[in-house]
Scaffold this motif. Structure first.
Motif, PDB file in Angstrom:
ATOM      1  N   MET A 105      21.395  -7.428  11.443  1.00  0.00           N
ATOM      2  CA  MET A 105      20.536  -6.108  11.489  1.00  0.00           C
ATOM      3  C   MET A 105      19.443  -5.900  12.177  1.00  0.00           C
ATOM      4  SD  MET A 105      18.383  -5.072   8.086  1.00  0.00           S
ATOM      5  CE  MET A 105      17.096  -6.035   7.900  1.00  0.00           C
ATOM      6  N   GLY A 106      18.754  -7.255  12.410  1.00  0.00           N
ATOM      7  CA  GLY A 106      17.630  -7.303  13.305  1.00  0.00           C
ATOM      8  C   GLY A 106      16.662  -8.097  12.584  1.00  0.00           C
ATOM      9  N   HIS A 107      15.282  -7.953  13.341  1.00  0.00           N
ATOM     10  CA  HIS A 107      14.315  -8.667  12.713  1.00  0.00           C
ATOM     11  C   HIS A 107      13.091  -7.715  12.112  1.00  0.00           C
ATOM     12  CE1 HIS A 107      15.762 -12.559  14.090  1.00  0.00           C
ATOM     13  NE2 HIS A 107      16.212 -11.783  15.352  1.00  0.00           N
ATOM     14  N   ASP A 108      12.660  -7.811  11.066  1.00  0.00           N
ATOM     15  CA  ASP A 108      11.511  -7.232  10.527  1.00  0.00           C
ATOM     16  C   ASP A 108      10.376  -8.216  10.251  1.00  0.00           C
ATOM     17  OD1 ASP A 108       9.842  -5.588   9.256  1.00  0.00           O
ATOM     18  OD2 ASP A 108      10.859  -4.524   8.258  1.00  0.00           O
ATOM     19  N   TYR A 109       9.420  -8.656  10.948  1.00  0.00           N
ATOM     20  CA  TYR A 109       8.531  -9.460  10.487  1.00  0.00           C
ATOM     21  C   TYR A 109       7.388  -9.099   9.670  1.00  0.00           C
ATOM     22  CZ  TYR A 109      10.904 -11.811  14.294  1.00  0.00           C
ATOM     23  OH  TYR A 109      12.028 -12.645  14.991  1.00  0.00           O
ATOM     24  N   GLN A 110       7.538  -7.737   9.260  1.00  0.00           N
ATOM     25  CA  GLN A 110       6.621  -7.177   8.410  1.00  0.00           C
ATOM     26  C   GLN A 110       4.953  -7.409   8.639  1.00  0.00           C
ATOM     27  OE1 GLN A 110       8.922  -9.604   5.594  1.00  0.00           O
ATOM     28  NE2 GLN A 110       9.024  -7.839   4.139  1.00  0.00           N
ATOM     29  N   PRO A 111       4.574  -6.720   9.976  1.00  0.00           N
ATOM     30  CA  PRO A 111       3.206  -7.009  10.206  1.00  0.00           C
ATOM     31  C   PRO A 111       2.202  -6.438   9.162  1.00  0.00           C
ATOM     32  CG  PRO A 111       4.285  -5.160  11.541  1.00  0.00           C
ATOM     33  CD  PRO A 111       5.370  -5.950  10.645  1.00  0.00           C
ATOM     34  N   ASN A 112       1.167  -7.176   9.212  1.00  0.00           N
ATOM     35  CA  ASN A 112       0.042  -6.874   8.392  1.00  0.00           C
ATOM     36  C   ASN A 112       0.232  -6.794   6.856  1.00  0.00           C
ATOM     37  OD1 ASN A 112      -1.829  -6.644  10.714  1.00  0.00           O
ATOM     38  ND2 ASN A 112      -0.853  -4.451  11.001  1.00  0.00           N
ATOM     39  N   GLY A 113       1.333  -7.412   6.592  1.00  0.00           N
ATOM     40  CA  GLY A 113       1.657  -7.321   4.882  1.00  0.00           C
ATOM     41  C   GLY A 113       2.431  -6.264   4.664  1.00  0.00           C
ATOM     42  N   ARG A 114       3.093  -5.548   5.595  1.00  0.00           N
ATOM     43  CA  ARG A 114       3.761  -4.014   5.222  1.00  0.00           C
ATOM     44  C   ARG A 114       5.094  -4.439   4.595  1.00  0.00           C
ATOM     45  NH1 ARG A 114       8.042  -2.924   7.832  1.00  0.00           N
ATOM     46  NH2 ARG A 114       7.395  -3.880   9.701  1.00  0.00           N
ATOM     47  N   PRO A 115       5.653  -3.769   3.438  1.00  0.00           N
ATOM     48  CA  PRO A 115       6.912  -4.433   3.108  1.00  0.00           C
ATOM     49  C   PRO A 115       8.002  -4.196   3.878  1.00  0.00           C
ATOM     50  CG  PRO A 115       5.660  -2.489   1.791  1.00  0.00           C
ATOM     51  CD  PRO A 115       4.970  -2.597   3.148  1.00  0.00           C
ATOM     52  N   LEU A 116       9.161  -4.752   3.449  1.00  0.00           N
ATOM     53  CA  LEU A 116      10.451  -4.941   4.216  1.00  0.00           C
ATOM     54  C   LEU A 116      10.773  -3.391   4.458  1.00  0.00           C
ATOM     55  CD1 LEU A 116      12.824  -6.471   5.655  1.00  0.00           C
ATOM     56  CD2 LEU A 116      13.798  -6.309   3.485  1.00  0.00           C
ATOM     57  N   ALA A 117      11.064  -2.986   5.661  1.00  0.00           N
ATOM     58  CA  ALA A 117      11.128  -1.533   6.206  1.00  0.00           C
ATOM     59  C   ALA A 117      12.732  -1.089   6.156  1.00  0.00           C
ATOM     60  CB  ALA A 117      10.676  -1.179   7.416  1.00  0.00           C
TER      61      ALA A 117
END
Length: 33
Positions: free
Chosen positions: A1-13
């Protein structure tokens, strides 16, 4: 599915299931264990 590094503490998108991935991802086949 890809990478989601959750910048600035953002929840998983984005979320998915193995079943949905097997149905919709042409690189992942139904027979893949």
């Amino acid at each position: 599915m890809g990478h989601d590094y959750q910048p600035n503490g953002r929840p998983l998108a984005f979320e998915t299931t193995i079943g949905a991935s097997k149905q919709h991802n042409i690189q992942l086949q139904e027979k893949t264990t």
